[in-house]
Design a protein around this motif. Sequence first.
Motif, PDB file in Angstrom:
ATOM      1  N   PHE A 141      -1.888   1.169   7.666  1.00 48.72           N
ATOM      2  CA  PHE A 141      -1.403   1.021   6.287  1.00 48.72           C
ATOM      3  C   PHE A 141      -0.445  -0.160   6.134  1.00 48.72           C
ATOM      4  CE2 PHE A 141      -2.034   5.721   6.719  1.00 48.72           C
ATOM      5  CZ  PHE A 141      -3.178   5.779   5.951  1.00 48.72           C
ATOM      6  N   ASP A 142      -0.226  -0.879   7.197  1.00 44.62           N
ATOM      7  CA  ASP A 142       0.839  -1.874   7.212  1.00 44.62           C
ATOM      8  C   ASP A 142       0.368  -3.202   6.614  1.00 44.62           C
ATOM      9  OD1 ASP A 142       2.961  -3.494   7.682  1.00 44.62           O
ATOM     10  OD2 ASP A 142       3.023  -3.192   9.843  1.00 44.62           O
ATOM     11  N   VAL A 143       0.948  -3.563   5.483  1.00 44.40           N
ATOM     12  CA  VAL A 143       0.643  -4.876   4.907  1.00 44.40           C
ATOM     13  C   VAL A 143       1.930  -5.710   4.811  1.00 44.40           C
ATOM     14  CG1 VAL A 143      -1.374  -4.108   3.624  1.00 44.40           C
ATOM     15  CG2 VAL A 143       0.859  -3.951   2.555  1.00 44.40           C
ATOM     16  N   SER A 144       2.842  -5.426   5.739  1.00 46.33           N
ATOM     17  CA  SER A 144       4.160  -6.059   5.630  1.00 46.33           C
ATOM     18  C   SER A 144       4.153  -7.538   5.955  1.00 46.33           C
ATOM     19  CB  SER A 144       5.140  -5.351   6.563  1.00 46.33           C
ATOM     20  OG  SER A 144       4.694  -5.453   7.897  1.00 46.33           O
ATOM     21  N   TYR A 161      -0.707  -5.964  -7.640  1.00 46.22           N
ATOM     22  CA  TYR A 161      -0.507  -6.602  -6.337  1.00 46.22           C
ATOM     23  C   TYR A 161      -1.382  -7.849  -6.175  1.00 46.22           C
ATOM     24  CZ  TYR A 161       0.642  -6.795  -1.359  1.00 46.22           C
ATOM     25  OH  TYR A 161       1.087  -7.180  -0.131  1.00 46.22           O
ATOM     26  N   GLU A 194      -0.812   2.868 -10.076  1.00 45.61           N
ATOM     27  CA  GLU A 194       0.381   2.537  -9.307  1.00 45.61           C
ATOM     28  C   GLU A 194       0.442   1.044  -8.963  1.00 45.61           C
ATOM     29  OE1 GLU A 194       0.707   5.503  -6.179  1.00 45.61           O
ATOM     30  OE2 GLU A 194       1.782   6.795  -7.586  1.00 45.61           O
ATOM     31  N   ASP A 211      11.656  -8.739   0.637  1.00 46.87           N
ATOM     32  CA  ASP A 211      10.509  -8.174   1.358  1.00 46.87           C
ATOM     33  C   ASP A 211      10.008  -6.931   0.640  1.00 46.87           C
ATOM     34  OD1 ASP A 211      10.413 -10.072   3.323  1.00 46.87           O
ATOM     35  OD2 ASP A 211      11.651  -8.948   4.739  1.00 46.87           O
ATOM     36  N   SER A 229       4.999 -10.143   3.074  1.00 44.51           N
ATOM     37  CA  SER A 229       6.326 -10.394   2.506  1.00 44.51           C
ATOM     38  C   SER A 229       7.017 -11.607   3.124  1.00 44.51           C
ATOM     39  CB  SER A 229       7.198  -9.145   2.634  1.00 44.51           C
ATOM     40  OG  SER A 229       6.730  -8.149   1.751  1.00 44.51           O
ATOM     41  N   ASN A 237      -1.101  10.448  -6.914  1.00 41.19           N
ATOM     42  CA  ASN A 237      -0.978   9.523  -5.780  1.00 41.19           C
ATOM     43  C   ASN A 237      -1.872   9.972  -4.625  1.00 41.19           C
ATOM     44  OD1 ASN A 237       0.564   9.294  -2.993  1.00 41.19           O
ATOM     45  ND2 ASN A 237       1.092   7.473  -4.166  1.00 41.19           N
ATOM     46  N   PHE A 250       5.121 -14.877   2.110  1.00 42.08           N
ATOM     47  CA  PHE A 250       5.371 -15.324   0.736  1.00 42.08           C
ATOM     48  C   PHE A 250       6.781 -15.888   0.599  1.00 42.08           C
ATOM     49  CE2 PHE A 250       1.581 -12.996  -0.713  1.00 42.08           C
ATOM     50  CZ  PHE A 250       1.103 -13.886  -1.666  1.00 42.08           C
ATOM     51  N   ARG A 251       7.738 -15.237   1.259  1.00 39.37           N
ATOM     52  CA  ARG A 251       9.119 -15.726   1.178  1.00 39.37           C
ATOM     53  C   ARG A 251       9.237 -17.143   1.736  1.00 39.37           C
ATOM     54  NH1 ARG A 251      12.594 -13.964   4.347  1.00 39.37           N
ATOM     55  NH2 ARG A 251      11.740 -12.083   5.288  1.00 39.37           N
ATOM     56  N   THR A 306       2.450 -11.866  -7.750  1.00 33.80           N
ATOM     57  CA  THR A 306       3.589 -11.924  -6.821  1.00 33.80           C
ATOM     58  C   THR A 306       4.297 -13.271  -6.947  1.00 33.80           C
ATOM     59  OG1 THR A 306       2.551 -10.402  -5.276  1.00 33.80           O
ATOM     60  CG2 THR A 306       4.231 -11.869  -4.367  1.00 33.80           C
ATOM     61  N   ILE A 366       8.168  -7.739  -2.605  1.00 34.88           N
ATOM     62  CA  ILE A 366       6.809  -8.273  -2.443  1.00 34.88           C
ATOM     63  C   ILE A 366       5.843  -7.176  -1.979  1.00 34.88           C
ATOM     64  CG2 ILE A 366       5.415  -9.943  -1.138  1.00 34.88           C
ATOM     65  CD1 ILE A 366       7.985 -11.692  -1.013  1.00 34.88           C
ATOM     66  N   GLU A 423       7.199   3.530 -13.842  1.00 37.46           N
ATOM     67  CA  GLU A 423       6.874   2.533 -12.828  1.00 37.46           C
ATOM     68  C   GLU A 423       8.130   1.796 -12.353  1.00 37.46           C
ATOM     69  OE1 GLU A 423       4.180   2.112 -11.253  1.00 37.46           O
ATOM     70  OE2 GLU A 423       4.612   0.235 -10.224  1.00 37.46           O
ATOM     71  N   PRO A 431       7.720  -0.432   6.100  1.00 37.52           N
ATOM     72  CA  PRO A 431       7.219  -1.253   7.204  1.00 37.52           C
ATOM     73  C   PRO A 431       8.235  -2.278   7.707  1.00 37.52           C
ATOM     74  CG  PRO A 431       6.325  -2.031   5.117  1.00 37.52           C
ATOM     75  CD  PRO A 431       7.165  -0.833   4.798  1.00 37.52           C
ATOM     76  N   PHE A 432       9.375  -2.410   7.014  1.00 43.06           N
ATOM     77  CA  PHE A 432      10.342  -3.433   7.403  1.00 43.06           C
ATOM     78  C   PHE A 432      11.463  -2.813   8.230  1.00 43.06           C
ATOM     79  CE2 PHE A 432       8.498  -4.671   3.301  1.00 43.06           C
ATOM     80  CZ  PHE A 432       7.776  -5.758   3.739  1.00 43.06           C
ATOM     81  N   PRO A 484       3.633  -3.813  -1.656  1.00 43.47           N
ATOM     82  CA  PRO A 484       2.934  -3.076  -2.724  1.00 43.47           C
ATOM     83  C   PRO A 484       3.468  -1.665  -2.940  1.00 43.47           C
ATOM     84  CG  PRO A 484       1.575  -3.152  -0.765  1.00 43.47           C
ATOM     85  CD  PRO A 484       2.786  -4.013  -0.477  1.00 43.47           C
ATOM     86  N   ASN A 485       4.672  -1.385  -2.481  1.00 48.49           N
ATOM     87  CA  ASN A 485       5.271  -0.073  -2.749  1.00 48.49           C
ATOM     88  C   ASN A 485       4.719   0.987  -1.794  1.00 48.49           C
ATOM     89  OD1 ASN A 485       7.265   0.923  -4.505  1.00 48.49           O
ATOM     90  ND2 ASN A 485       6.127   0.269  -6.313  1.00 48.49           N
ATOM     91  N   LEU A 486       4.652   0.652  -0.514  1.00 46.95           N
ATOM     92  CA  LEU A 486       4.005   1.529   0.466  1.00 46.95           C
ATOM     93  C   LEU A 486       4.699   2.880   0.620  1.00 46.95           C
ATOM     94  CD1 LEU A 486       3.206  -1.110   3.206  1.00 46.95           C
ATOM     95  CD2 LEU A 486       1.563   0.151   1.830  1.00 46.95           C
ATOM     96  N   GLU A 526      -1.696   9.686  -1.264  1.00 48.19           N
ATOM     97  CA  GLU A 526      -1.068  10.375  -0.127  1.00 48.19           C
ATOM     98  C   GLU A 526      -0.679  11.801  -0.518  1.00 48.19           C
ATOM     99  OE1 GLU A 526      -0.469   9.485   2.995  1.00 48.19           O
ATOM    100  OE2 GLU A 526       0.943  11.042   3.609  1.00 48.19           O
ATOM    101  N   GLN A 559      -6.301   1.474   2.549  1.00 42.99           N
ATOM    102  CA  GLN A 559      -5.030   0.970   3.066  1.00 42.99           C
ATOM    103  C   GLN A 559      -3.902   1.240   2.064  1.00 42.99           C
ATOM    104  OE1 GLN A 559      -4.783  -3.337   3.744  1.00 42.99           O
ATOM    105  NE2 GLN A 559      -3.828  -2.909   5.712  1.00 42.99           N
ATOM    106  N   ARG A 614      -0.982   5.280   0.113  1.00 40.87           N
ATOM    107  CA  ARG A 614       0.360   5.738  -0.257  1.00 40.87           C
ATOM    108  C   ARG A 614       0.852   5.129  -1.561  1.00 40.87           C
ATOM    109  NH1 ARG A 614       2.471   4.713   5.900  1.00 40.87           N
ATOM    110  NH2 ARG A 614       1.726   6.678   6.781  1.00 40.87           N
ATOM    111  N   CYS A 615       0.135   4.158  -2.100  1.00 40.00           N
ATOM    112  CA  CYS A 615       0.638   3.479  -3.301  1.00 40.00           C
ATOM    113  C   CYS A 615      -0.464   3.274  -4.324  1.00 40.00           C
ATOM    114  CB  CYS A 615       1.304   2.153  -2.929  1.00 40.00           C
ATOM    115  SG  CYS A 615       0.274   1.044  -1.974  1.00 40.00           S
ATOM    116  N   ARG A 656       6.155   4.599  -2.016  1.00 43.71           N
ATOM    117  CA  ARG A 656       6.391   5.226  -3.314  1.00 43.71           C
ATOM    118  C   ARG A 656       5.975   6.694  -3.344  1.00 43.71           C
ATOM    119  NH1 ARG A 656       3.739   2.198  -7.880  1.00 43.71           N
ATOM    120  NH2 ARG A 656       4.492   3.962  -9.057  1.00 43.71           N
ATOM    121  N   CYS A 657       5.033   7.068  -2.492  1.00 46.06           N
ATOM    122  CA  CYS A 657       4.561   8.457  -2.488  1.00 46.06           C
ATOM    123  C   CYS A 657       5.681   9.427  -2.135  1.00 46.06           C
ATOM    124  CB  CYS A 657       3.396   8.626  -1.528  1.00 46.06           C
ATOM    125  SG  CYS A 657       3.769   8.117   0.148  1.00 46.06           S
TER     126      CYS A 657
END
Lengths: 469, 347
Positions: free
Chosen positions: A329-332, A42, A90, B10, A335, A132, A338-339, A47, B13, B31, B74-75, B15-17, A134, A152, A155-156, B19-20
């Motif tokens: 946990f929100d890093v949205s 990440y 991960e 989206d 996205s 993992n 970057f787009r 990215t 980009i 992966e 999150p989207f 980080p695979n929130l 979570e 944060q 979950r990943c 995936r769990c």
Amino acid sequence: MSAVYPPTPVDPEALRRALAEAVGEDGYSLALVDRVAASRDYWPPATLWMLEGRLVALPAAVVWPRTVDEVAAVLRTCAALGVPVTPFGEGSGAVGGAVPVRGGVVLDTKRMNAVRRVDRSNLLVEVEAGCNGERLERRLGAERLTLGHVPQSLRCSTVGGWISCRAAGQASTRYGKIEDIVVALEGVLPTGEPFRSPLAPRTATGPRIDHLLVGAEGTLGVITAAHLRVWPLPETRYLQSWVFDNEERGLEAVRRTLQAGGRPAVVRLYDHFESSRHFGRKGWVLVTVVEGDPLLAEAEARLLKGNCESQKGWSLGEGPVRTWMVHRFDVSLASPLFRQGAVLDTIEVACLWDRAQDMYREMVGALGEVAGTALASGHFSHFYPEGACLYVTVVGFPGEDRSSYHARAWEAAMEACLGVGGSIGHHHGAGLQRVPWLEREHGALHGALGRVRRALDPAGIMNPGKLGV
Amino acid sequence: MRRPPASLLDCAICPNLCRCDCPVTAATAREVHSPSQKARLAHLLASGALPVDADTVEPLYACAGCGACTELCPFTGFELAPALREARAGGPHPAGVAAALDTLEATGSPFGLAPLPEDEIFESPDALYFAGCAERAFAPETAAAAVSLMRQAGWTVARVPSREVCCGHALRCLGSPGPVAPGLWDLVAVLSPSRVVVGCPECYRELAGAGLEVEVEPALRVVRRLHREGRLRLTPLGPGEVTYHDPCGWTRLTDLGRDPLELLEAVGLQVRLPRRHGRQTDCCGAGDLLAVHSPTVARQVARRRLAALGGPTVVTSCARCRQALREAGAADVHDLLELVAGGGEDG
């Protein structure tokens, strides 16, 4: 600026035969799709590679060992062939620690994902490196336990990843960073020797050699499992928040609380911009969670409240804390930015109390002066009796060369941090991103780390290019 | 292949929130099977960075369509499974997918057909029952039970002929989108049923969103309503305890609420719910035809779910779930409507 990482030349057929012998036919892949997926984490430059459709740092193969013995076999094989090995969990690392810059083999730990044992008597969990976060926390929660380690990336990300980059959870002020939570490790040295460190609360039998692997980012071996400290689920929780006119008063309230022995789980002090964005408030908002045994938690909550009031903090009640909990946990945000042509990154550093205000001003100021920066803001995210972690967010719209902007932003931030006298990294690790400044961070000890590495890894195969050694 | 929707970027980009909670990722540990990696792959394929061939598109099919990732996404409004189905459109097809398409073309079903008893078509029925491909292949008795229960309540029920087997979902899952049950429109126009009733959650989603000029209802909801209204009496089967496996399609993708549990309780059975249930249910691995084109992966997912279910007697309400759990080794697994119909009597 385009990164180019020439891979180590590998005979694919010889590698295939060797890996098949080490892990069996279903334990490895030379398929392009698996190699592409394992070629990045990440880290924002990775990215950008993906968005630009560039395949950078492709490994020659991916292996999925299931046991310590299979990991040992892979490392012996790769050492004999001179093939680099990059451990991979991960892929949520933010500084490129899992990017296989010299190609070779990516050792994916995710098939080693068992929670081997929950030890209620000693409050320990033995868990494999590829588990993992979570899923581990849910397993513990079913037994009314918690690790207290809630990054944060919960979950990943994996246990092995946490340990390898000296991660911190959002509740580290109470439960500690991962290095405080690790009680013992199991793993394999680069030469293929498996090891298990002593399982005891503390030892005095020489330096803890196993702790060399904590934060080594896979350069000194592969962690396959760990005994971690766990806690009963907290019976009581106090959600409190305040707003202060300036950072000085907010920091002072927290300093007094921690130095008096209080250990709130969550303590986060946001600057003007982030307070406004997250909570719709002017000033510096302090978000806290105090939890644990009812008697102790009540005392800690009162201690914290008293210190905040003495610093003229204005209580905001539970609201901002609940807002934070919903979005923790929100890093949205990254996205869409970057787009739309932006670069977003976060940079965490650590410093003593008496440098905290300077650290904030210098880092945010330096980032703001980088051409292309649209926003630089920060909050103090983790606290200790001695000081705090400053977590800075930077967003830039640099136009064409986003990689170059990203590099300039980091240079500004690192120079500002070193100028004030802090540590250039608190919990994301060093990876590729921090390599240019590690020698200044560690001084003579950086050379010592290189000598340790060469002694443990004479073939020089483990995660080359990382930690600058 | 088609260019994937912009919203997929989206996800790529991120980080695979989520995936769990991805059952495929958990089962294979590859992966490239994790949600965001599949989105990244779709982007790299569409942008020409990777060659598009049967091998490189394979991970786009490694999805059970269960929607678990959506729970933590999150989207707002983004669903990965439909985006992946869209990205697969037009091929090329991995070997297992190509074989499933061949079977579908030859028999009208990706599973091959086990035809229902004679079609029964007449005008103005209270319900026109649509049995999808999985029901016809694995559970014709489930469809029969649903029809029987409605008839016991006094309804007239016609059945859609066997040739109208594909609701369109299978074709989209296999990267070869086609029309939704093309003959169903004519049937509805000619027969004028009061409603179309379906037993399969995926058929329900497809038909409910297809714009038919008649209400589409899940069989389970209809039966529960008929029982609640006193039109259908059910003979007690209890006492006894059953473990209920919530199909993803009836909890996350279409919320049947407590209907399944209330029906089981109505026949005197004590319902035990596994730790992961309701919207947090874990997948059986059979959705989106995963069990057809990637049976090994699907079985791995099913075994994990079966192990987590516990309890000797399992009840579920989806033909594919039942089949997947059976193939994973479940000795005693039942369909809910079949179980209830076994004790039913005329009301």
